[in-house]
Structure formats: C-alpha cells, structure tokens
Design a protein around this motif. Structure first.
Motif, PDB file in Angstrom:
ATOM      1  N   ASP A 120      -6.679   7.197  -0.130  1.00 36.08           N
ATOM      2  CA  ASP A 120      -6.622   5.839  -0.675  1.00 36.08           C
ATOM      3  C   ASP A 120      -7.405   5.701  -1.977  1.00 36.08           C
ATOM      4  OD1 ASP A 120      -5.006   5.123   1.369  1.00 36.08           O
ATOM      5  OD2 ASP A 120      -6.516   4.003   2.491  1.00 36.08           O
ATOM      6  N   SER A 176      -0.303   9.618   6.373  1.00 33.93           N
ATOM      7  CA  SER A 176      -1.659   9.088   6.201  1.00 33.93           C
ATOM      8  C   SER A 176      -2.255   8.769   7.565  1.00 33.93           C
ATOM      9  CB  SER A 176      -1.601   7.834   5.327  1.00 33.93           C
ATOM     10  OG  SER A 176      -0.985   6.797   6.041  1.00 33.93           O
ATOM     11  N   HIS A 222       0.827  -1.221   0.000  1.00 39.14           N
ATOM     12  CA  HIS A 222       0.000   0.000   0.000  1.00 39.14           C
ATOM     13  C   HIS A 222       0.862   1.274   0.000  1.00 39.14           C
ATOM     14  CE1 HIS A 222      -3.611   2.350   0.967  1.00 39.14           C
ATOM     15  NE2 HIS A 222      -2.880   2.985   1.863  1.00 39.14           N
ATOM     16  N   HIS A 233       1.098   4.623  -2.528  1.00 40.78           N
ATOM     17  CA  HIS A 233       1.082   6.063  -2.221  1.00 40.78           C
ATOM     18  C   HIS A 233       2.282   6.765  -2.861  1.00 40.78           C
ATOM     19  CE1 HIS A 233      -2.361   6.783   0.304  1.00 40.78           C
ATOM     20  NE2 HIS A 233      -2.057   5.819   1.149  1.00 40.78           N
TER      21      HIS A 233
HETATM   22 ZN    ZN Z   1      -3.299   4.943   2.488  1.00 45.49          ZN
END
Ligand code: ZN
Ligand code: KG4
Length: 337
Positions: A305, A140, A111, A115
């Motif tokens: 996201d 985040s 993940h 980003h």
């Molecule tokens: Zn995230």
C-alpha cells in the motif's frame, strides 16, 4: 499537473505527490505494523486513531519532499474504499477539507484501481508497463482477484477468492507458526532456505475451469498439522514455510496462466502486497519463459500500500473530468466496476 494522493484504507498512513501522471515527486508511507503486531492483526479502531495522529505529519512530509507548496497542488485524490471504514474516513475527510480550503478538485479513488495503476508510475518497472488489454492478478491482504484490464478505468472481473485472500493466508499461517504479524514477508524470507517439497499441503480448486481461489482449506491443513506435530523450528521451519508458500504460489500461477489462455492475452500484471513475494515472482517468471507471455511486476515499494498509486489513479480520474462532491463518502465494500 501535481496531484496529492492520500491512502489510509488499512494500516498504512500514506501521502504522495505525483507529477503529470508519471513522476513520483514524493511517496511517504508511515506503517502501523508495530502497533498492531501486539494484537496479532489490524485493530480497526486503533488504526483509525493512528491515522488521525499521523496523517497531517505524513502529508506535510510528502509536500516537503516534493518541494511543493499546498497552493501548487492541482488536485487531491483519496482512497474511498474498499477498506476499513474509520481509517478510510480519516484520509478522505482530510482530502476533502484540503480541497475545499485550497479551492482544488478532489476525487475518491478505489484502492484496487490504485494497485492496478501502480505499474504505470515512472520507474515502477523495467521493461515498460503492459499494453491494454492485459490480465491482472491482484494479490494483497484483502484481495485475491483476476481482472481483464481493458483501459485506465475499465476492468472485467474474471475470478476471485471465495474465502481468504492470499496475503491473509500468509499472515494467518505466520501467526500459527509464531512468526508475528504480518507473517507474509517473514515466511518469504524463511522459505528461501527451505525445501518446498518437504511437506505435502493441499491446493484448492486447481482442476476447476473457473478462475476462483480458495485458501481456507490450506490454512486449516496447516493448523491441523501444527496441532498434531507441534511448531517446527530451525531447518524444519524453513521447510514448512517453503512448502506453504509453494502451495499458495502454485495455485496463483495456475489460475493466472488459465486466465491468460482463456482471454487469449499475453501480458500479465501482478500487483498488491503479495506481488512482493520472491517465490511468486520466480514462479511467474518461469511460467512466462515457458508459455511466452510478458510479466509485469511493480517495484516492491509500489506493490504494497502506498499513496503514489492513488495519486496516479486520481490523476486519470481528474483527466476524465471526475470531481468528488463535498458529501462524497467512503464505502468499505466498494467494488471495482
Ligand atoms: Zn492494498
Ligand atoms: O497490498 P497490501 O499492502 O495491503 C492490502 O491492500 O491488503 O498487502 C498486504 C499483504 C499482507 O498480507 C502481507 O503479509 C503481504 O501483503 N505481503 C507479503 C509479502 N509482502 C507483503 N506476502 C508474502 N510475501 C511477501 N514478501
């Protein structure tokens, strides 16, 4: 090359189609915030069930908007960590099932790598994306981390939060102020009308030479103050939000500047949900003008996201020859190597 990206690591069910590692053909995001707002935060089991109920519809919508038939997809990329285990499993298992049924390759995507990749999507930014190497500040709800980014999948960890992430601090303070969940965007809005110097709040670790962060002391200072004086309202609430936001932003900017100086680099990428914060964007732009570094911030929809960033990081992984086996699984604590 058409890659379908799937993102279900927390409370957004997202699917996107990205063409040739650049063009976003579709980017569908179904947020669960209204469901979790009732509980004041993300409930993992509820999130898993919501993903299950939504993910197929979201994938269908992404394919339809991209005007792509499933058979035309060249590869599938799904987030495999870090995140919540149940939610991650929903996206990855669907991705593997589709890959098996279609006879296409699948890759698991970190993940955080997603980003970091978002800025390289077409129209993500103006001017063009940063050159390698650059410094990345990833802020985040789950992470507050500084990286030296050497290349598409090559990063070196420079510093990280020792306790709460910046977004987590925004959300917890939002909750203490009675602003609902998630509080980050509400604090951002209210802070615009407030005086950032109205209340003095602590900045953790600013004098230290390391590149770590800490936000739990700030959160405690806010809680203590609210306990003593009660919840502010009207203009006082705006002042409180502005003062809190300034305390977070101040530390993020100081450490990002220090990272650039230490690594002798002059390109800074800021990504993750908190990169959408207007106070942070303004303060970094001012620092960039003063220090002479270049600042890169993705469009707000690519900061929070989304699956387009996962499709892009997956495109890069597929191009490197990476392939996920059908027993590929999730790792809730997956580090970014
Ligand atoms: Zn995230
Ligand atoms: O990247 P993201 O969508 O999910 C994670 O990977 O965590 O980030 C979500 C976080 C939340 O904590 C949210 O409150 C915060 O980003 N956030 C903001 C703003 N927009 C989102 N925080 C401050 N100001 C904003 N405008």
């Amino acid at each position: 090359m058409l890659v379908l990206g799937l993102e279900t690591s927390c409370d957004e069910t997202a699917a996107a189609v990205v063409e040739d590692g650049k063009a976003i053909r579709s980017n569908i995001i179904s947020s669960q915030v209204l469901v979790h707002a009732e509980y004041g935060g993300v409930v993992p089991e509820v999130a898993s069930r919501q993903h299950l109920a939504t993910v197929v519809k979201v994938v269908r919508a992404a394919l339809a908007e991209a005007r792509v038939q499933p058979e035309e997809i060249d590869g599938i990329a799904a987030t495999c960590g870090p995140g919540l285990v149940g939610p991650l499993l929903v996206g990855l298992e669907l991705g593997k099932s589709m890959a098996y049924a279609l006879g296409r390759p699948v890759v698991g995507v970190n993940h955080l790598a997603g980003h970091l990749a978002a800025i390289f999507l077409e129209h993500a930014t103006n001017p063009p994306p940063p050159p390698f190497p650059h410094v990345a500040l990833l802020v985040s709800g789950g992470h507050t981390t500084l990286f030296r980014v050497e290349g598409q999948a090559r990063t070196c960890l420079l510093g990280s939060t020792r306790d709460d992430a910046a977004g987590e601090a925004f959300d917890k303070v939002g909750k203490l102020l009675g602003l609902g969940y998630p509080g980050g965007v509400v604090i951002d809005r209210l802070a615009g009308a407030g005086d950032a110097k109205a209340i003095s709040l602590p900045r953790a670790l600013p004098g230290r030479e390391d590149l770590d962060f800490s936000f739990s002391g700030l959160k405690t200072a806010v809680a203590t103050r609210l306990f003593a004086f009660g919840r502010p309202e009207g203009p006082a609430l705006a002042d409180f939000c502005a003062s809190f936001q300034a305390a977070v932003v101040d530390v993020l900017v100081r450490k990002a500047r220090r990272a650039l100086a230490r690594e002798n680099l002059c390109d800074l990428l800021v990504c993750g949900g908190v990169a959408a914060n207007r106070g942070l964007r303004q303060a970094l732009a001012a620092a960039a003008a003063e220090d002479g570094f270049s600042l890169y911030v993705p469009a707000p929809v690519l900061c929070t996201d989304n699956a387009a960033m996962i499709a892009l990081a997956g495109t890069w992984a597929l191009a490197r020859g990476e392939r996920g086996a059908l027993d590929l699984s999730v790792d809730p604590g997956l580090p970014l190597s």
